[in-house]
Write a protein that holds these residues in place. Structure first.
Motif, PDB file in Angstrom:
ATOM      1  N   ALA A  84      -5.790  -6.133  -3.292  1.00  0.00           N
ATOM      2  CA  ALA A  84      -6.580  -4.915  -3.736  1.00  0.00           C
ATOM      3  C   ALA A  84      -7.297  -5.121  -5.233  1.00  0.00           C
ATOM      4  O   ALA A  84      -7.043  -6.180  -5.046  1.00  0.00           O
ATOM      5  CB  ALA A  84      -5.304  -4.488  -4.842  1.00  0.00           C
ATOM      6  N   ARG A 125      -0.398   4.261  -4.758  1.00  0.00           N
ATOM      7  CA  ARG A 125      -1.142   2.999  -5.591  1.00  0.00           C
ATOM      8  C   ARG A 125      -2.608   3.558  -5.115  1.00  0.00           C
ATOM      9  O   ARG A 125      -4.232   2.797  -5.346  1.00  0.00           O
ATOM     10  CB  ARG A 125      -0.824   1.502  -5.082  1.00  0.00           C
ATOM     11  CG  ARG A 125       0.602   1.580  -5.859  1.00  0.00           C
ATOM     12  CD  ARG A 125       0.883   0.706  -5.468  1.00  0.00           C
ATOM     13  NE  ARG A 125       2.507  -0.243  -5.665  1.00  0.00           N
ATOM     14  CZ  ARG A 125       2.659  -0.926  -5.533  1.00  0.00           C
ATOM     15  NH1 ARG A 125       2.814  -1.714  -4.458  1.00  0.00           N
ATOM     16  NH2 ARG A 125       4.022  -1.566  -6.464  1.00  0.00           N
ATOM     17  N   GLN A 126      -3.238   3.942  -3.709  1.00  0.00           N
ATOM     18  CA  GLN A 126      -4.679   4.139  -3.162  1.00  0.00           C
ATOM     19  C   GLN A 126      -4.909   5.541  -4.034  1.00  0.00           C
ATOM     20  O   GLN A 126      -6.653   5.848  -4.075  1.00  0.00           O
ATOM     21  CB  GLN A 126      -4.138   4.315  -1.889  1.00  0.00           C
ATOM     22  CG  GLN A 126      -3.603   4.417  -0.247  1.00  0.00           C
ATOM     23  CD  GLN A 126      -3.367   4.834   0.417  1.00  0.00           C
ATOM     24  OE1 GLN A 126      -2.922   5.348   0.608  1.00  0.00           O
ATOM     25  NE2 GLN A 126      -4.073   4.081   1.780  1.00  0.00           N
ATOM     26  N   VAL A 136       0.984  -1.142  -0.286  1.00  0.00           N
ATOM     27  CA  VAL A 136      -0.109  -0.021  -0.257  1.00  0.00           C
ATOM     28  C   VAL A 136       0.712   1.072   0.101  1.00  0.00           C
ATOM     29  O   VAL A 136       1.628   1.237   1.156  1.00  0.00           O
ATOM     30  CB  VAL A 136      -0.939  -0.041   1.377  1.00  0.00           C
ATOM     31  CG1 VAL A 136      -1.560   1.101   1.135  1.00  0.00           C
ATOM     32  CG2 VAL A 136      -1.594  -0.959   1.222  1.00  0.00           C
ATOM     33  N   THR A 137       0.765   2.022  -1.123  1.00  0.00           N
ATOM     34  CA  THR A 137       1.463   3.382  -1.175  1.00  0.00           C
ATOM     35  C   THR A 137       0.201   4.648  -1.392  1.00  0.00           C
ATOM     36  O   THR A 137      -0.908   4.128  -1.403  1.00  0.00           O
ATOM     37  CB  THR A 137       2.373   3.469  -1.948  1.00  0.00           C
ATOM     38  OG1 THR A 137       2.072   3.256  -3.327  1.00  0.00           O
ATOM     39  CG2 THR A 137       3.340   2.208  -2.148  1.00  0.00           C
ATOM     40  N   PRO A 185      -4.858  -4.610   6.302  1.00  0.00           N
ATOM     41  CA  PRO A 185      -3.563  -5.433   5.729  1.00  0.00           C
ATOM     42  C   PRO A 185      -3.733  -6.754   6.589  1.00  0.00           C
ATOM     43  O   PRO A 185      -3.896  -7.080   7.376  1.00  0.00           O
ATOM     44  CB  PRO A 185      -2.803  -4.658   6.443  1.00  0.00           C
ATOM     45  CG  PRO A 185      -3.152  -2.616   6.244  1.00  0.00           C
ATOM     46  CD  PRO A 185      -4.798  -3.342   6.387  1.00  0.00           C
ATOM     47  N   ARG A 201       6.266  -1.301   4.473  1.00  0.00           N
ATOM     48  CA  ARG A 201       4.830  -1.145   4.196  1.00  0.00           C
ATOM     49  C   ARG A 201       3.555  -2.272   4.536  1.00  0.00           C
ATOM     50  O   ARG A 201       3.876  -3.632   4.040  1.00  0.00           O
ATOM     51  CB  ARG A 201       4.367  -1.517   2.155  1.00  0.00           C
ATOM     52  CG  ARG A 201       4.903   0.017   1.755  1.00  0.00           C
ATOM     53  CD  ARG A 201       4.442   1.330   1.424  1.00  0.00           C
ATOM     54  NE  ARG A 201       5.261   2.027   1.019  1.00  0.00           N
ATOM     55  CZ  ARG A 201       5.764   3.385   1.425  1.00  0.00           C
ATOM     56  NH1 ARG A 201       5.941   3.495   2.423  1.00  0.00           N
ATOM     57  NH2 ARG A 201       6.028   3.941   0.357  1.00  0.00           N
ATOM     58  N   ASP A 202       3.031  -2.137   4.403  1.00  0.00           N
ATOM     59  CA  ASP A 202       0.750  -2.606   4.773  1.00  0.00           C
ATOM     60  C   ASP A 202       0.744  -3.084   3.646  1.00  0.00           C
ATOM     61  O   ASP A 202       1.036  -2.809   2.092  1.00  0.00           O
ATOM     62  CB  ASP A 202       0.201  -1.467   4.658  1.00  0.00           C
ATOM     63  CG  ASP A 202       0.100  -1.589   6.536  1.00  0.00           C
ATOM     64  OD1 ASP A 202       0.769  -2.104   7.364  1.00  0.00           O
ATOM     65  OD2 ASP A 202      -0.656  -0.002   6.698  1.00  0.00           O
ATOM     66  N   TYR A 203       0.666  -4.660   3.537  1.00  0.00           N
ATOM     67  CA  TYR A 203       0.196  -5.769   2.572  1.00  0.00           C
ATOM     68  C   TYR A 203      -0.467  -5.858   2.036  1.00  0.00           C
ATOM     69  O   TYR A 203      -1.263  -6.597   3.412  1.00  0.00           O
ATOM     70  CB  TYR A 203       1.713  -6.666   2.819  1.00  0.00           C
ATOM     71  CG  TYR A 203       1.338  -7.606   1.676  1.00  0.00           C
ATOM     72  CD1 TYR A 203       2.030  -6.721   0.035  1.00  0.00           C
ATOM     73  CD2 TYR A 203       1.458  -8.364   1.171  1.00  0.00           C
ATOM     74  CE1 TYR A 203       2.181  -7.294  -1.097  1.00  0.00           C
ATOM     75  CE2 TYR A 203       1.906  -9.652  -0.136  1.00  0.00           C
ATOM     76  CZ  TYR A 203       2.125  -9.283  -1.278  1.00  0.00           C
ATOM     77  OH  TYR A 203       2.300  -9.907  -2.226  1.00  0.00           O
ATOM     78  N   TYR A 207      -6.033   2.326  -6.939  1.00  0.00           N
ATOM     79  CA  TYR A 207      -6.621   1.150  -5.935  1.00  0.00           C
ATOM     80  C   TYR A 207      -7.062   0.845  -5.163  1.00  0.00           C
ATOM     81  O   TYR A 207      -7.464   2.472  -4.653  1.00  0.00           O
ATOM     82  CB  TYR A 207      -5.953  -0.119  -6.251  1.00  0.00           C
ATOM     83  CG  TYR A 207      -4.692  -0.791  -7.667  1.00  0.00           C
ATOM     84  CD1 TYR A 207      -5.923  -0.965  -8.402  1.00  0.00           C
ATOM     85  CD2 TYR A 207      -3.653  -0.112  -7.854  1.00  0.00           C
ATOM     86  CE1 TYR A 207      -4.303  -1.188  -9.660  1.00  0.00           C
ATOM     87  CE2 TYR A 207      -2.974  -0.120  -8.336  1.00  0.00           C
ATOM     88  CZ  TYR A 207      -3.467  -0.479  -9.261  1.00  0.00           C
ATOM     89  OH  TYR A 207      -2.209  -1.256 -10.504  1.00  0.00           O
ATOM     90  N   SER A 208      -8.019   0.199  -4.482  1.00  0.00           N
ATOM     91  CA  SER A 208      -8.716   0.293  -2.681  1.00  0.00           C
ATOM     92  C   SER A 208      -7.437  -1.084  -2.577  1.00  0.00           C
ATOM     93  O   SER A 208      -7.996  -1.949  -3.370  1.00  0.00           O
ATOM     94  CB  SER A 208     -10.588  -0.122  -3.051  1.00  0.00           C
ATOM     95  OG  SER A 208     -10.984   1.030  -4.050  1.00  0.00           O
ATOM     96  N   PHE A 209      -8.033  -1.109  -1.481  1.00  0.00           N
ATOM     97  CA  PHE A 209      -7.404  -1.970  -0.654  1.00  0.00           C
ATOM     98  C   PHE A 209      -8.022  -2.514   0.157  1.00  0.00           C
ATOM     99  O   PHE A 209      -8.583  -1.626   1.626  1.00  0.00           O
ATOM    100  CB  PHE A 209      -5.975  -1.727   0.405  1.00  0.00           C
ATOM    101  CG  PHE A 209      -4.748  -1.614  -0.593  1.00  0.00           C
ATOM    102  CD1 PHE A 209      -4.128  -2.203  -1.500  1.00  0.00           C
ATOM    103  CD2 PHE A 209      -5.022   0.088  -1.488  1.00  0.00           C
ATOM    104  CE1 PHE A 209      -3.537  -1.850  -2.558  1.00  0.00           C
ATOM    105  CE2 PHE A 209      -3.974   0.324  -2.534  1.00  0.00           C
ATOM    106  CZ  PHE A 209      -3.074  -0.457  -2.825  1.00  0.00           C
TER     107      PHE A 209
END
Length: 619
Positions: free
Chosen positions: A205, A93-94, A89-90, A102, A200-202, A97-99
């Motif tokens: 997505a 990228r937010q 998650v960056t 985590p 970084r949170d993973y 995409y939606s996440f």
């Protein structure tokens, strides 16, 4: 003939529904141990096992498709995939995409050739860096303007081999994955920095704003975590991957102790005859110390038993009670106060009844405030000589004050000066450390539950929560049950004219107005996009219409937008148990569309001077 046509239409709809329910998630075919293809061509890895567990819990029908990472990302962007098994998650990228919540953490490290000095981020500026194309470290270099000399490769293993062969100055890759690659491919001329560049949170997505799928993924992930299945999957893929590195310091300490012990035995053997005269005195000393150590070990064991109980707590009040139990029964503190931060104050949640306490004080005032501010334990042998001390009772002579992170402070006092030892402080710190872990776990659990059952934009409940709540309250004692279905007017026109941030503010204002116009017991839900649903128990149609009128009146007073805030409403009521609730919901939706058509008709008849932004075209 009509029956035949109707049957064909129903069959087509059912077939389309079955196809639509099939979800495809993509991933990297060479990203072990997270996701990769085994020798039989089957997808395996941590992400694969976790997604299958989440799909089972959330009742999702999924397919998993692994391929070259860059191609997989492009397929998500083009809509060929419903989501990805894992993506760091960056901020950039937010925007795309939606996440989900985590489900893991990636540790990004600097790889360099042996012979170079230990490397930090400062050493990277202006250098030639090897990274994976479209990877999180690629984004990191661009976001922070670290270098324009970027060597982009298709996979981490390709990057490691390139760096090993002498190309590039440094490589930026996920630490434990690339240690795995280096071992498997016998790359022994590279080292990795001891500290991570960043974590970084993973997470899973999906396409931007696919809230329905996100809610299902979050719900499934929450259920997998609570069932313990997540822990088993994590242990399977990561449990022993970096055991030596995690325990290297302890192993070195143990080795040092063994060497020291061996040397000591050697000297004892040499000088044994000179120590015989001291044996008796030394033996008595050791026996005394052993007794003291056994007493200390017994207290530590008891504190760990309390810690296990704290791990199962779901509310802060349970943790408060366990702290008091340990303070009295294990540490023998007769006078105590457990103070928790609430706003700008420290509020006493638990205290002994045999001495006065300050139940509410400014959070940085006195010894407790100093403890909270510095985050350090304070022992005061004589409060009369301490300028910051503000004892609540003249009986108090000595104070032991221990921080509980940012949550609060635990204090114990005595009526005799100089009563506390360092051992008391260490045991109290151990207890508060366990309590802090319990508080943080409870807080994180509540945050996860909130995310799983609430809409991220408006803060209202989401459809997942609504469905569960309906199954609970659809009973005879709650009849009649009314439903208000609302659709916001003019949102598309506002978005097109002023942008989506403006439209988001418009949505939040309307959702807040609907919530504040309803009763405390009414359930207000963001149904999706610009639609809202209100569930009203023991409420007839007439009362529901009154609530709609109140909402419309309050919306007309919200004058902070270029048009009058408004929505179209439909009402339906369930009066008996025979009627299916979702039929009632559909009737409310149909009633809403009828109102919206009336509004659009009036808009057309009034001509161009009527605010165009409130009109919604119906397909």
């Amino acid at each position: 003939m009509n029956k035949i046509v109707l049957t064909l239409l129903v069959s087509i709809l059912l077939f389309t529904s079955v196809i639509a329910d099939k979800l495809t998630f993509g991933g990297d075919n060479a990203y072990p141990p997270y996701e990769f293809v085994d020798k039989n061509g089957e997808p395996i890895g941590f992400n694969v096992d976790l997604m299958r567990a989440v799909a089972d819990s959330a009742e999702l029908d999924i397919e998993i498709e692994l391929g070259e990472w860059n191609s997989v990302v492009e397929k998500l962007q083009s809509g060929e995939l419903n989501g990805l098994l894992g993506m760091a998650v960056t901020p950039e990228r937010q925007k795309i995409y939606s996440f989900s919540i985590p489900h893991n953490t990636l540790h990004m490290g600097i790889f360099y050739r042996k012979g170079q000095k230990e490397t930090t981020v400062e050493d990277l500026f202006g250098k030639e860096i090897v990274v994976q194309r479209n990877g999180v470290m690629y984004d990191y270099l661009l976001e922070n303007s670290i270098t324009d000399k970027i060597i982009a490769v298709e996979s981490p293993i390709e990057g490691l081999k390139l760096l090993s062969s002498g190309s590039g100055d440094f490589g930026l890759f996920e630490k434990y994955q690339c240690l795995y690659f280096a071992k498997e491919n016998k790359i022994d001329n590279l080292e990795v920095s001891s500290t991570a560049v960043f974590d970084r949170d993973y997470a899973f997505a999906t396409a931007k704003d696919d809230f329905v799928l996100l809610n299902k993924l979050n719900k499934g992930l929450l259920l997998v975590r609570e069932s313990g299945e997540y822990g088993m999957i994590f242990e399977k893929w990561f449990g022993s991957a970096n055991w030596f590195e995690q325990n290297k310091k302890h192993l070195l300490v143990a080795a040092g102790i063994l060497v020291f012990f061996a040397i000591g035995l050697f000297f004892l053997w040499i000088w044994n005859h000179t120590l015989k005269r001291r044996v008796k005195a030394r033996t008595e000393e050791l026996e005394k110390k052993a007794t003291e150590n056994e007493r200390l070990r017994a207290k530590i064991r008891s504190l760990h038993d309390i810690a296990f109980k704290m791990e199962s707590c779901t509310e802060e009040e349970e943790v408060y009670d366990l702290i008091v139990e340990a303070a009295i029964d294990i540490l023998s503190f007769d006078y105590y106060s457990l103070d928790v931060v609430e706003g700008d104050y420290l509020v006493a949640k638990r205290h002994s009844g045999n001495i006065e306490v300050n139940s509410r004080v400014p959070k940085y005032e006195g010894i407790a405030g100093k403890t909270l501010k510095t985050g350090k334990t304070i022992i005061i042998d004589d409060v009369s000589k301490e300028i910051d001390a503000r004892p609540s009772s003249s009986k108090i002579k000595a104070v032991l004050s221990v921080p509980i992170g940012d949550y609060g402070v635990f204090q114990t006092v005595t009526i005799e000066s100089g009563s506390f030892k360092q051992e008391d402080a260490e045991l109290a710190e151990l207890l508060m450390l366990h309590a802090l872990g319990a508080f943080e776990k409870i807080k994180k659990s509540k945050e996860i539950r909130f995310l799983a059952f609430h809409d991220s934009l408006t803060g209202l409940y989401n459809r997942t929560f609504f469905d569960e709540e309906v199954s609970r309250v659809d009973t005879s004692r709650n009849l009649p049950i009314s439903v208000i279905f609302a659709d916001v007017n003019g949102l598309k026109a506002l978005n097109d004219s002023f942008g989506h941030f403006y439209g988001d503010d418009y949505l939040k204002t309307i959702s807040r107005t609907i919530k504040e116009s309803c009763r405390h017991e009414d359930l207000v839900v963001r149904w999706g996009g610009d639609e809202f649903v209100v569930l009203l128990l023991r409420t007839d149609t007439e009362k529901a219409e009154e609530i709609v009128s109140r909402i419309e009146e309050n919306l007309s007073k919200a004058g902070c937008f270029s048009v009058e805030a408004s929505a179209s409403f439909g009402v339906a009521t369930k009066k008996d148990l025979v009627t299916d609730f979702y039929d009632v919901l559909r009737n409310a939706e149909l009633a809403m569309y009828s109102k919206k058509r009336e509004l659009n008709s009036k808009t057309d008849s009034r001509g161009p001077n009527f605010p165009e932004a409130i009109r919604d075209d119906q397909e």
